[in-house]
Design a protein around this motif. Sequence first.
Motif, PDB file in Angstrom:
ATOM      1  N   ILE A  49       0.844  -1.206   0.000  1.00 52.53           N
ATOM      2  CA  ILE A  49       0.000   0.000   0.000  1.00 52.53           C
ATOM      3  C   ILE A  49       0.876   1.251   0.000  1.00 52.53           C
ATOM      4  O   ILE A  49       0.650   2.191  -0.776  1.00 52.53           O
ATOM      5  CB  ILE A  49      -0.937  -0.007   1.234  1.00 52.53           C
ATOM      6  CG1 ILE A  49      -2.004  -1.095   1.070  1.00 52.53           C
ATOM      7  CG2 ILE A  49      -1.584   1.362   1.441  1.00 52.53           C
ATOM      8  CD1 ILE A  49      -2.875  -1.327   2.295  1.00 52.53           C
ATOM      9  N   ASN A  50       1.894   1.264   0.864  1.00 53.07           N
ATOM     10  CA  ASN A  50       2.760   2.454   0.961  1.00 53.07           C
ATOM     11  C   ASN A  50       3.532   2.670  -0.338  1.00 53.07           C
ATOM     12  O   ASN A  50       3.701   3.810  -0.788  1.00 53.07           O
ATOM     13  CB  ASN A  50       3.687   2.326   2.169  1.00 53.07           C
ATOM     14  CG  ASN A  50       2.908   2.421   3.482  1.00 53.07           C
ATOM     15  OD1 ASN A  50       1.941   3.175   3.584  1.00 53.07           O
ATOM     16  ND2 ASN A  50       3.301   1.645   4.481  1.00 53.07           N
ATOM     17  N   ALA A  51       3.975   1.566  -0.965  1.00 52.26           N
ATOM     18  CA  ALA A  51       4.719   1.689  -2.227  1.00 52.26           C
ATOM     19  C   ALA A  51       3.825   2.255  -3.330  1.00 52.26           C
ATOM     20  O   ALA A  51       4.302   2.927  -4.252  1.00 52.26           O
ATOM     21  CB  ALA A  51       5.270   0.331  -2.648  1.00 52.26           C
ATOM     22  N   ALA A  52       2.530   1.994  -3.228  1.00 46.49           N
ATOM     23  CA  ALA A  52       1.588   2.486  -4.254  1.00 46.49           C
ATOM     24  C   ALA A  52       1.129   3.913  -3.965  1.00 46.49           C
ATOM     25  O   ALA A  52       0.257   4.439  -4.656  1.00 46.49           O
ATOM     26  CB  ALA A  52       0.385   1.545  -4.339  1.00 46.49           C
ATOM     27  N   GLY A  53       1.690   4.518  -2.888  1.00 43.82           N
ATOM     28  CA  GLY A  53       1.352   5.916  -2.601  1.00 43.82           C
ATOM     29  C   GLY A  53       0.315   6.097  -1.505  1.00 43.82           C
ATOM     30  O   GLY A  53      -0.067   7.230  -1.194  1.00 43.82           O
ATOM     31  N   GLY A  54      -0.138   5.003  -0.924  1.00 38.94           N
ATOM     32  CA  GLY A  54      -1.109   5.099   0.177  1.00 38.94           C
ATOM     33  C   GLY A  54      -0.398   5.194   1.516  1.00 38.94           C
ATOM     34  O   GLY A  54       0.836   5.283   1.576  1.00 38.94           O
ATOM     35  N   THR A  55      -1.194   5.139   2.604  1.00 42.66           N
ATOM     36  CA  THR A  55      -0.616   5.179   3.952  1.00 42.66           C
ATOM     37  C   THR A  55      -1.198   4.037   4.762  1.00 42.66           C
ATOM     38  O   THR A  55      -2.414   3.974   4.978  1.00 42.66           O
ATOM     39  CB  THR A  55      -0.949   6.518   4.660  1.00 42.66           C
ATOM     40  OG1 THR A  55      -0.559   7.582   3.799  1.00 42.66           O
ATOM     41  CG2 THR A  55      -0.210   6.630   5.984  1.00 42.66           C
ATOM     42  N   ALA A  56      -0.310   3.131   5.182  1.00 43.70           N
ATOM     43  CA  ALA A  56      -0.768   1.970   5.943  1.00 43.70           C
ATOM     44  C   ALA A  56       0.223   1.657   7.054  1.00 43.70           C
ATOM     45  O   ALA A  56       1.422   1.849   6.899  1.00 43.70           O
ATOM     46  CB  ALA A  56      -0.912   0.762   5.021  1.00 43.70           C
ATOM     47  N   TYR A  57      -0.310   1.192   8.181  1.00 43.83           N
ATOM     48  CA  TYR A  57       0.515   0.778   9.316  1.00 43.83           C
ATOM     49  C   TYR A  57       0.122  -0.642   9.693  1.00 43.83           C
ATOM     50  O   TYR A  57      -1.073  -0.948   9.817  1.00 43.83           O
ATOM     51  CB  TYR A  57       0.281   1.693  10.521  1.00 43.83           C
ATOM     52  CG  TYR A  57       0.610   3.139  10.257  1.00 43.83           C
ATOM     53  CD1 TYR A  57       1.920   3.605  10.364  1.00 43.83           C
ATOM     54  CD2 TYR A  57      -0.392   4.040   9.898  1.00 43.83           C
ATOM     55  CE1 TYR A  57       2.224   4.943  10.115  1.00 43.83           C
ATOM     56  CE2 TYR A  57      -0.094   5.381   9.654  1.00 43.83           C
ATOM     57  CZ  TYR A  57       1.214   5.826   9.772  1.00 43.83           C
ATOM     58  OH  TYR A  57       1.516   7.139   9.530  1.00 43.83           O
ATOM     59  N   ALA A  58       1.140  -1.506   9.869  1.00 44.93           N
ATOM     60  CA  ALA A  58       0.874  -2.907  10.199  1.00 44.93           C
ATOM     61  C   ALA A  58       1.019  -3.148  11.698  1.00 44.93           C
ATOM     62  O   ALA A  58       1.981  -2.673  12.314  1.00 44.93           O
ATOM     63  CB  ALA A  58       1.855  -3.789   9.439  1.00 44.93           C
ATOM     64  N   HIS A  59       0.067  -3.860  12.268  1.00 46.79           N
ATOM     65  CA  HIS A  59       0.138  -4.222  13.691  1.00 46.79           C
ATOM     66  C   HIS A  59      -0.105  -5.725  13.827  1.00 46.79           C
ATOM     67  O   HIS A  59      -1.146  -6.212  13.404  1.00 46.79           O
ATOM     68  CB  HIS A  59      -0.926  -3.481  14.498  1.00 46.79           C
ATOM     69  CG  HIS A  59      -0.576  -2.058  14.741  1.00 46.79           C
ATOM     70  ND1 HIS A  59       0.021  -1.609  15.899  1.00 46.79           N
ATOM     71  CD2 HIS A  59      -0.709  -0.984  13.959  1.00 46.79           C
ATOM     72  CE1 HIS A  59       0.236  -0.309  15.819  1.00 46.79           C
ATOM     73  NE2 HIS A  59      -0.207   0.097  14.650  1.00 46.79           N
ATOM     74  N   THR A  60       0.855  -6.419  14.442  1.00 43.48           N
ATOM     75  CA  THR A  60       0.644  -7.835  14.709  1.00 43.48           C
ATOM     76  C   THR A  60      -0.247  -7.941  15.944  1.00 43.48           C
ATOM     77  O   THR A  60       0.054  -7.336  16.973  1.00 43.48           O
ATOM     78  CB  THR A  60       1.993  -8.530  15.000  1.00 43.48           C
ATOM     79  OG1 THR A  60       2.894  -8.214  13.948  1.00 43.48           O
ATOM     80  CG2 THR A  60       1.817 -10.032  15.109  1.00 43.48           C
ATOM     81  N   GLY A  61      -1.336  -8.665  15.819  1.00 41.02           N
ATOM     82  CA  GLY A  61      -2.220  -8.775  16.986  1.00 41.02           C
ATOM     83  C   GLY A  61      -3.225  -9.889  16.813  1.00 41.02           C
ATOM     84  O   GLY A  61      -3.600 -10.252  15.696  1.00 41.02           O
ATOM     85  N   ASP A  62      -3.661 -10.430  17.952  1.00 43.06           N
ATOM     86  CA  ASP A  62      -4.675 -11.479  17.977  1.00 43.06           C
ATOM     87  C   ASP A  62      -6.000 -10.822  18.391  1.00 43.06           C
ATOM     88  O   ASP A  62      -6.141 -10.364  19.531  1.00 43.06           O
ATOM     89  CB  ASP A  62      -4.248 -12.538  19.009  1.00 43.06           C
ATOM     90  CG  ASP A  62      -5.281 -13.642  19.170  1.00 43.06           C
ATOM     91  OD1 ASP A  62      -6.410 -13.503  18.639  1.00 43.06           O
ATOM     92  OD2 ASP A  62      -4.964 -14.636  19.834  1.00 43.06           O
ATOM     93  N   VAL A  63      -6.956 -10.783  17.470  1.00 37.84           N
ATOM     94  CA  VAL A  63      -8.206 -10.056  17.739  1.00 37.84           C
ATOM     95  C   VAL A  63      -9.038 -10.668  18.867  1.00 37.84           C
ATOM     96  O   VAL A  63      -9.940 -10.012  19.378  1.00 37.84           O
ATOM     97  CB  VAL A  63      -9.091  -9.939  16.468  1.00 37.84           C
ATOM     98  CG1 VAL A  63      -8.465  -9.030  15.433  1.00 37.84           C
ATOM     99  CG2 VAL A  63      -9.410 -11.311  15.894  1.00 37.84           C
ATOM    100  N   SER A  64      -8.718 -11.900  19.236  1.00 37.11           N
ATOM    101  CA  SER A  64      -9.502 -12.512  20.319  1.00 37.11           C
ATOM    102  C   SER A  64      -9.037 -12.020  21.688  1.00 37.11           C
ATOM    103  O   SER A  64      -9.662 -12.326  22.698  1.00 37.11           O
ATOM    104  CB  SER A  64      -9.419 -14.044  20.241  1.00 37.11           C
ATOM    105  OG  SER A  64      -8.110 -14.480  20.533  1.00 37.11           O
ATOM    106  N   ARG A  65      -7.924 -11.266  21.718  1.00 34.85           N
ATOM    107  CA  ARG A  65      -7.389 -10.774  23.006  1.00 34.85           C
ATOM    108  C   ARG A  65      -7.308  -9.257  22.983  1.00 34.85           C
ATOM    109  O   ARG A  65      -6.573  -8.674  22.186  1.00 34.85           O
ATOM    110  CB  ARG A  65      -6.010 -11.379  23.258  1.00 34.85           C
ATOM    111  CG  ARG A  65      -6.065 -12.882  23.526  1.00 34.85           C
ATOM    112  CD  ARG A  65      -4.707 -13.464  23.857  1.00 34.85           C
ATOM    113  NE  ARG A  65      -3.799 -12.468  24.389  1.00 34.85           N
ATOM    114  CZ  ARG A  65      -2.587 -12.228  23.894  1.00 34.85           C
ATOM    115  NH1 ARG A  65      -2.154 -12.901  22.846  1.00 34.85           N
ATOM    116  NH2 ARG A  65      -1.808 -11.307  24.434  1.00 34.85           N
TER     117      ARG A  65
END
Length: 248
Positions: A49-65
Amino acid sequence: MLLKDKVSIVTGAAAGIGAGIAELFAEHGSTVYLIDLDGDGCERVAARINAAGGTAYAHTGDVSRVDSVIGATQTAASRHGRIDILINNAGIYPRRPFLEMEEAEWDQMQDVNLKSVFHLCKLVVPHMIAQRSGKIVNLSSVTFFKGLANLCHYVASKGGMIGFSRSLARELGPHNVHINCITPGAVKTEGEIIHAQPDMLADIQRCQCLDRRLLPVDVARVVLFLASEMSDGMTGQTLNVDGGLILY
Ligand SMILES: NC(=O)c1ccc[n+]([C@@H]2O[C@H](COP(=O)([O-])OP(=O)(O)OC[C@H]3O[C@@H](n4cnc5c(N)ncnc54)[C@H](O)[C@@H]3O)[C@@H](O)[C@H]2O)c1
């Protein structure tokens, strides 16, 4: 640009439908926070996404917690002062005959697919109420309407999402916060390739009106509609994106 300057959170965004939603949202001007158990996959989608000119942030996380996802929501809120859109997409769908199903498998399914929606909404809704606007979209499943053998734990969790969304729509409507569901049919994703048998997929395609496999972008476009002002008059609804598998 349907989501210009919006701040979105998309769960399960490292693959499949979630990755498709994150990429489409970024194309439409949203800053996107991606949450996924698969940290490397999440980083790859954010980098794309960032390489294509967008803005994205990645977060590792378990949605059940809740302790595993609170960081992403706090970062988004403190960096931008708002959270406009929440997409509860992360989900699992391992098949298991009812009589072989262990209690732990039932619990894990409810925790990942349904309790996660409770956690994420608890974290995000206060921001939406404070800003008097918000869009929440929950990824349920067409199996809720049809039923599907060996997936009673999954179908129960997906029905729970619809009930939860209808009820919360009544509570949040006065605050101008919208919450809707999508029920996808059979969509060609990484998860589906692992869990579904090819003959079953061919049968489903024969029962659809549209004679082709659905792709993540087919679902993502309808999620975009529900996340944008195009759907400002809708809340508490469930939209079917299934190629015309069920008609009602
Ligand atoms: N693909 C289909 O045919 C289909 C049909 C109906 C509904 N759905 C629903 O759409 C959603 C996405 O499905 P998909 O096919 O893209 O799945 P997928 O398996 O391809 O991707 C799901 C993503 O969620 C992540 N995830 C799983 N558990 C998680 C957890 N505890 N915490 C954080 N992330 C987690 C996975 O790592 C993965 O990246 C799911 O909720 C699924 O039930 C899919």
